[in-house]
Design a protein around this motif. Sequence first.
Motif, PDB file in Angstrom:
ATOM      1  N   THR A   1      -2.346  34.509  82.182  1.00 50.41           N
ATOM      2  CA  THR A   1      -1.586  35.292  82.854  1.00 50.41           C
ATOM      3  C   THR A   1      -2.358  36.471  83.327  1.00 50.41           C
ATOM      4  O   THR A   1      -1.960  37.325  84.147  1.00 50.41           O
ATOM      5  CB  THR A   1      -0.515  35.955  81.956  1.00 50.41           C
ATOM      6  OG1 THR A   1      -0.977  36.688  80.782  1.00 50.41           O
ATOM      7  CG2 THR A   1       0.561  34.868  81.459  1.00 50.41           C
ATOM      8  N   GLN A   2      -3.828  36.340  83.079  1.00 53.54           N
ATOM      9  CA  GLN A   2      -4.803  37.348  83.271  1.00 53.54           C
ATOM     10  C   GLN A   2      -5.761  36.860  84.447  1.00 53.54           C
ATOM     11  O   GLN A   2      -5.638  35.520  84.512  1.00 53.54           O
ATOM     12  CB  GLN A   2      -5.658  38.114  82.215  1.00 53.54           C
ATOM     13  CG  GLN A   2      -4.490  38.428  81.328  1.00 53.54           C
ATOM     14  CD  GLN A   2      -4.815  39.796  80.795  1.00 53.54           C
ATOM     15  OE1 GLN A   2      -6.000  40.176  80.844  1.00 53.54           O
ATOM     16  NE2 GLN A   2      -3.897  40.338  80.088  1.00 53.54           N
ATOM     17  N   GLY A   3      -6.470  37.719  85.008  1.00 50.73           N
ATOM     18  CA  GLY A   3      -7.481  37.316  86.209  1.00 50.73           C
ATOM     19  C   GLY A   3      -8.804  37.548  85.864  1.00 50.73           C
ATOM     20  O   GLY A   3      -9.452  37.290  86.591  1.00 50.73           O
ATOM     21  N   THR A   4      -8.858  37.368  84.414  1.00 51.47           N
ATOM     22  CA  THR A   4     -10.629  37.423  84.034  1.00 51.47           C
ATOM     23  C   THR A   4     -10.349  36.070  82.971  1.00 51.47           C
ATOM     24  O   THR A   4      -9.626  35.768  82.041  1.00 51.47           O
ATOM     25  CB  THR A   4     -10.603  38.555  83.037  1.00 51.47           C
ATOM     26  OG1 THR A   4     -10.359  39.710  83.977  1.00 51.47           O
ATOM     27  CG2 THR A   4     -11.962  38.522  82.545  1.00 51.47           C
TER      28      THR A   4
ATOM     29  N   PRO B   1      -4.798  26.323  94.605  1.00 52.11           N
ATOM     30  CA  PRO B   1      -3.479  26.278  93.997  1.00 52.11           C
ATOM     31  C   PRO B   1      -3.563  25.300  92.790  1.00 52.11           C
ATOM     32  O   PRO B   1      -3.064  25.568  91.695  1.00 52.11           O
ATOM     33  CB  PRO B   1      -2.678  25.792  94.949  1.00 52.11           C
ATOM     34  CG  PRO B   1      -3.317  26.025  96.122  1.00 52.11           C
ATOM     35  CD  PRO B   1      -4.642  25.730  96.113  1.00 52.11           C
ATOM     36  N   GLN B   2      -4.548  24.429  92.615  1.00 51.86           N
ATOM     37  CA  GLN B   2      -4.563  23.438  91.498  1.00 51.86           C
ATOM     38  C   GLN B   2      -5.589  23.573  90.527  1.00 51.86           C
ATOM     39  O   GLN B   2      -5.441  23.404  89.381  1.00 51.86           O
ATOM     40  CB  GLN B   2      -4.640  21.850  91.905  1.00 51.86           C
ATOM     41  CG  GLN B   2      -3.709  21.511  92.579  1.00 51.86           C
ATOM     42  CD  GLN B   2      -3.464  21.899  94.105  1.00 51.86           C
ATOM     43  OE1 GLN B   2      -4.359  22.058  94.744  1.00 51.86           O
ATOM     44  NE2 GLN B   2      -2.419  22.090  94.545  1.00 51.86           N
ATOM     45  N   GLU B   3      -6.819  24.430  90.944  1.00 48.40           N
ATOM     46  CA  GLU B   3      -7.875  24.482  90.029  1.00 48.40           C
ATOM     47  C   GLU B   3      -8.891  25.633  90.390  1.00 48.40           C
ATOM     48  O   GLU B   3      -8.960  26.179  91.802  1.00 48.40           O
ATOM     49  CB  GLU B   3      -8.784  23.187  89.956  1.00 48.40           C
ATOM     50  CG  GLU B   3      -9.439  22.701  91.316  1.00 48.40           C
ATOM     51  CD  GLU B   3      -9.991  21.431  90.904  1.00 48.40           C
ATOM     52  OE1 GLU B   3      -9.767  20.514  90.081  1.00 48.40           O
ATOM     53  OE2 GLU B   3     -10.883  21.077  92.024  1.00 48.40           O
ATOM     54  N   VAL B   4      -9.606  26.126  89.601  1.00 49.17           N
ATOM     55  CA  VAL B   4     -10.706  27.047  89.704  1.00 49.17           C
ATOM     56  C   VAL B   4     -12.208  26.459  89.453  1.00 49.17           C
ATOM     57  O   VAL B   4     -12.318  26.023  88.386  1.00 49.17           O
ATOM     58  CB  VAL B   4     -10.698  28.304  88.938  1.00 49.17           C
ATOM     59  CG1 VAL B   4     -11.757  29.218  89.090  1.00 49.17           C
ATOM     60  CG2 VAL B   4      -9.210  29.159  89.079  1.00 49.17           C
TER      61      VAL B   4
ATOM     62  N   ALA C   1     -18.076  37.120  82.013  1.00 51.89           N
ATOM     63  CA  ALA C   1     -16.645  37.201  82.440  1.00 51.89           C
ATOM     64  C   ALA C   1     -16.638  36.951  83.867  1.00 51.89           C
ATOM     65  O   ALA C   1     -17.453  37.503  84.757  1.00 51.89           O
ATOM     66  CB  ALA C   1     -15.760  38.565  81.918  1.00 51.89           C
ATOM     67  N   VAL C   2     -15.693  36.241  84.497  1.00 51.72           N
ATOM     68  CA  VAL C   2     -15.397  35.921  85.658  1.00 51.72           C
ATOM     69  C   VAL C   2     -14.151  36.405  86.251  1.00 51.72           C
ATOM     70  O   VAL C   2     -13.141  36.030  85.555  1.00 51.72           O
ATOM     71  CB  VAL C   2     -15.443  34.364  86.044  1.00 51.72           C
ATOM     72  CG1 VAL C   2     -15.068  34.052  87.491  1.00 51.72           C
ATOM     73  CG2 VAL C   2     -16.846  33.645  85.588  1.00 51.72           C
ATOM     74  N   GLU C   3     -14.149  37.049  87.393  1.00 52.91           N
ATOM     75  CA  GLU C   3     -12.959  37.732  87.775  1.00 52.91           C
ATOM     76  C   GLU C   3     -12.395  36.991  88.924  1.00 52.91           C
ATOM     77  O   GLU C   3     -12.987  36.642  89.905  1.00 52.91           O
ATOM     78  CB  GLU C   3     -13.223  39.128  88.368  1.00 52.91           C
ATOM     79  CG  GLU C   3     -13.895  40.297  87.293  1.00 52.91           C
ATOM     80  CD  GLU C   3     -12.741  40.601  86.299  1.00 52.91           C
ATOM     81  OE1 GLU C   3     -11.537  40.514  86.238  1.00 52.91           O
ATOM     82  OE2 GLU C   3     -13.176  40.626  84.982  1.00 52.91           O
ATOM     83  N   LEU C   4     -11.250  36.356  88.484  1.00 54.12           N
ATOM     84  CA  LEU C   4     -10.385  35.609  89.713  1.00 54.12           C
ATOM     85  C   LEU C   4      -9.609  36.473  90.558  1.00 54.12           C
ATOM     86  O   LEU C   4      -9.499  37.571  90.393  1.00 54.12           O
ATOM     87  CB  LEU C   4      -9.629  34.641  88.914  1.00 54.12           C
ATOM     88  CG  LEU C   4     -10.194  33.929  87.845  1.00 54.12           C
ATOM     89  CD1 LEU C   4      -9.145  32.867  87.211  1.00 54.12           C
ATOM     90  CD2 LEU C   4     -11.440  32.933  88.475  1.00 54.12           C
ATOM     91  N   ASP C   5      -9.387  35.952  91.811  1.00 47.61           N
ATOM     92  CA  ASP C   5      -8.589  36.735  92.725  1.00 47.61           C
ATOM     93  C   ASP C   5      -7.144  36.767  92.475  1.00 47.61           C
ATOM     94  O   ASP C   5      -6.376  37.735  92.812  1.00 47.61           O
ATOM     95  CB  ASP C   5      -8.534  35.842  94.154  1.00 47.61           C
ATOM     96  CG  ASP C   5     -10.104  35.907  94.645  1.00 47.61           C
ATOM     97  OD1 ASP C   5     -10.802  36.830  94.484  1.00 47.61           O
ATOM     98  OD2 ASP C   5     -10.213  34.943  95.596  1.00 47.61           O
ATOM     99  N   ALA C   6      -6.471  35.938  91.321  1.00 47.47           N
ATOM    100  CA  ALA C   6      -5.189  36.028  90.868  1.00 47.47           C
ATOM    101  C   ALA C   6      -5.218  35.293  89.663  1.00 47.47           C
ATOM    102  O   ALA C   6      -6.141  34.620  88.978  1.00 47.47           O
ATOM    103  CB  ALA C   6      -4.431  34.946  91.701  1.00 47.47           C
ATOM    104  N   PRO C   7      -4.183  35.613  88.509  1.00 47.00           N
ATOM    105  CA  PRO C   7      -4.345  35.140  87.268  1.00 47.00           C
ATOM    106  C   PRO C   7      -4.509  33.395  87.379  1.00 47.00           C
ATOM    107  O   PRO C   7      -4.118  32.801  88.187  1.00 47.00           O
ATOM    108  CB  PRO C   7      -2.696  35.444  86.932  1.00 47.00           C
ATOM    109  CG  PRO C   7      -2.444  36.484  87.568  1.00 47.00           C
ATOM    110  CD  PRO C   7      -3.211  36.395  88.822  1.00 47.00           C
TER     111      PRO C   7
END
Length: 99
Positions: A15-18, A47-50, A74-80
Amino acid sequence: MADLTLDPARPLARTQGTVHLLVTERACGERARGRGPGAGVLAEETPQEVRLIIGVEPQGGARTCQRSPATPFAVELDAPLGDRVLKDVGVYPAREIGP
């Protein structure tokens, strides 16, 4: 390049973006702190993977070849992360990162 695993000390929170990883340099050397990770970070989100690639700046000079210790990163994502799959695309074939 480096090998990526989830950091067991920082559980994956979808649920987090990190995303908290352990990054292990593939070349002989020492902990990557101060030389990366982050020297080359590619995060492609769909939408399916990072898809992740994390590079570490190599050390200069002669080295005895011992496995490098892992470095927390730590990698910060654009969205959870949500239901998306984490993939290490710095290897072929790409592999899923996670339990």
